[in-house]
Scaffold this motif. Structure first.
Motif, PDB file in Angstrom:
ATOM      1  N   ILE A  18       0.843  -1.206   0.000  1.00  0.00           N
ATOM      2  CA  ILE A  18       0.000   0.000   0.000  1.00  0.00           C
ATOM      3  C   ILE A  18       0.875   1.252   0.000  1.00  0.00           C
ATOM      4  O   ILE A  18       0.617   2.212  -0.748  1.00  0.00           O
ATOM      5  CB  ILE A  18      -0.963  -0.021   1.210  1.00  0.00           C
ATOM      6  N   ALA A  19       1.919   1.249   0.817  1.00  0.00           N
ATOM      7  CA  ALA A  19       2.796   2.428   0.896  1.00  0.00           C
ATOM      8  C   ALA A  19       3.520   2.678  -0.423  1.00  0.00           C
ATOM      9  O   ALA A  19       3.638   3.829  -0.866  1.00  0.00           O
ATOM     10  CB  ALA A  19       3.810   2.241   2.026  1.00  0.00           C
ATOM     11  N   VAL A  20       3.988   1.623  -1.067  1.00  0.00           N
ATOM     12  CA  VAL A  20       4.769   1.796  -2.296  1.00  0.00           C
ATOM     13  C   VAL A  20       3.874   2.089  -3.495  1.00  0.00           C
ATOM     14  O   VAL A  20       4.200   2.932  -4.344  1.00  0.00           O
ATOM     15  CB  VAL A  20       5.641   0.536  -2.558  1.00  0.00           C
ATOM     16  N   LEU A  21       2.717   1.405  -3.595  1.00  0.00           N
ATOM     17  CA  LEU A  21       1.886   1.498  -4.800  1.00  0.00           C
ATOM     18  C   LEU A  21       0.742   2.516  -4.710  1.00  0.00           C
ATOM     19  O   LEU A  21      -0.053   2.616  -5.642  1.00  0.00           O
ATOM     20  CB  LEU A  21       1.313   0.121  -5.147  1.00  0.00           C
ATOM     21  N   THR A  22       0.666   3.284  -3.638  1.00  0.00           N
ATOM     22  CA  THR A  22      -0.397   4.285  -3.518  1.00  0.00           C
ATOM     23  C   THR A  22      -0.381   5.298  -4.666  1.00  0.00           C
ATOM     24  O   THR A  22      -1.441   5.664  -5.177  1.00  0.00           O
ATOM     25  CB  THR A  22      -0.307   5.006  -2.147  1.00  0.00           C
ATOM     26  N   PRO A  23       0.774   5.751  -5.158  1.00  0.00           N
ATOM     27  CA  PRO A  23       0.757   6.689  -6.292  1.00  0.00           C
ATOM     28  C   PRO A  23       0.240   6.070  -7.596  1.00  0.00           C
ATOM     29  O   PRO A  23      -0.139   6.792  -8.511  1.00  0.00           O
ATOM     30  CB  PRO A  23       2.224   7.109  -6.451  1.00  0.00           C
ATOM     31  N   TRP A  24       0.226   4.744  -7.684  1.00  0.00           N
ATOM     32  CA  TRP A  24      -0.241   4.064  -8.895  1.00  0.00           C
ATOM     33  C   TRP A  24      -1.408   3.136  -8.562  1.00  0.00           C
ATOM     34  O   TRP A  24      -1.242   1.917  -8.370  1.00  0.00           O
ATOM     35  CB  TRP A  24       0.897   3.238  -9.512  1.00  0.00           C
ATOM     36  N   PRO A  25      -2.599   3.689  -8.471  1.00  0.00           N
ATOM     37  CA  PRO A  25      -3.755   2.881  -8.052  1.00  0.00           C
ATOM     38  C   PRO A  25      -4.059   1.718  -9.010  1.00  0.00           C
ATOM     39  O   PRO A  25      -4.555   0.681  -8.574  1.00  0.00           O
ATOM     40  CB  PRO A  25      -4.918   3.871  -8.011  1.00  0.00           C
TER      41      PRO A  25
END
Length: 161
Positions: A18-25
């Motif tokens: 979640i922390a790493v991929l939040t900018p790329w939903p």
């Protein structure tokens, strides 16, 4: 201890994802879709391996199938490939589990063959073609018992005189 470790690693990986991929939903959704679909694959493999479905709820799996089928339709409508693919595969897995549950728990006809009654102190071999040898054995035992009882009666009569 092993179970606690698995849960702890799973929680850590979820928070990290979640922390790493939040900018790329899109990619977060794709990862979530494939991981949840993979969990259903594991359930189907477990059922096929163990052939045991009594603990599964048919109602829950039917509701799950209904839900993921609707999500698949939604994914087609809005042209969202991760939603379409993951829910479509999960719908196939859910219908597979439903089919396995119905198949493995179906009522089975029991073929009635010749009935063999259990007899005290008699061990039957699995491939007996006839009960006559057993009947002869039982008759011989009964004859021995009757001879013994006649002898004992005769001896008691002699002792009484």
């Amino acid at each position: 201890m092993k179970n606690i470790f698995i849960v702890a690693v799973t929680i850590a990986l979820a928070l990290l994802s979640i922390a790493v991929l939040t900018p790329w939903p899109f990619w977060l959704g794709t990862l979530a879709a494939w991981v949840t679909t993979g969990s259903f694959c594991l359930q189907v493999l477990h059922i096929v391996k163990n052939k045991e479905t009594k603990a599964l709820s048919l109602g829950m799996w039917s509701a799950l199938f209904f839900g993921v089928a609707c999500w698949t339709g939604y994914g087609f409508r809005v042209h969202d490939i991760p939603v379409m693919m993951a829910n479509g595969i999960t719908a196939l897995l859910a219908i597979t589990v439903i089919g396995l549950k119905l198949w493995l728990e179906r009522p089975r006809l029991i073929k009635r063959g010749r009935r063999i009654r259990r007899m005290h102190r008699v061990v039957l071999k699995p491939r007996i073609h006839s009960l006559r040898p057993l009947q002869r054995t039982l008759n011989a035992r009964a004859a021995k018992k009757s001879k013994k009882s006649k002898k004992s009666k005769a001896s008691t009569e002699l002792t009484e005189q």
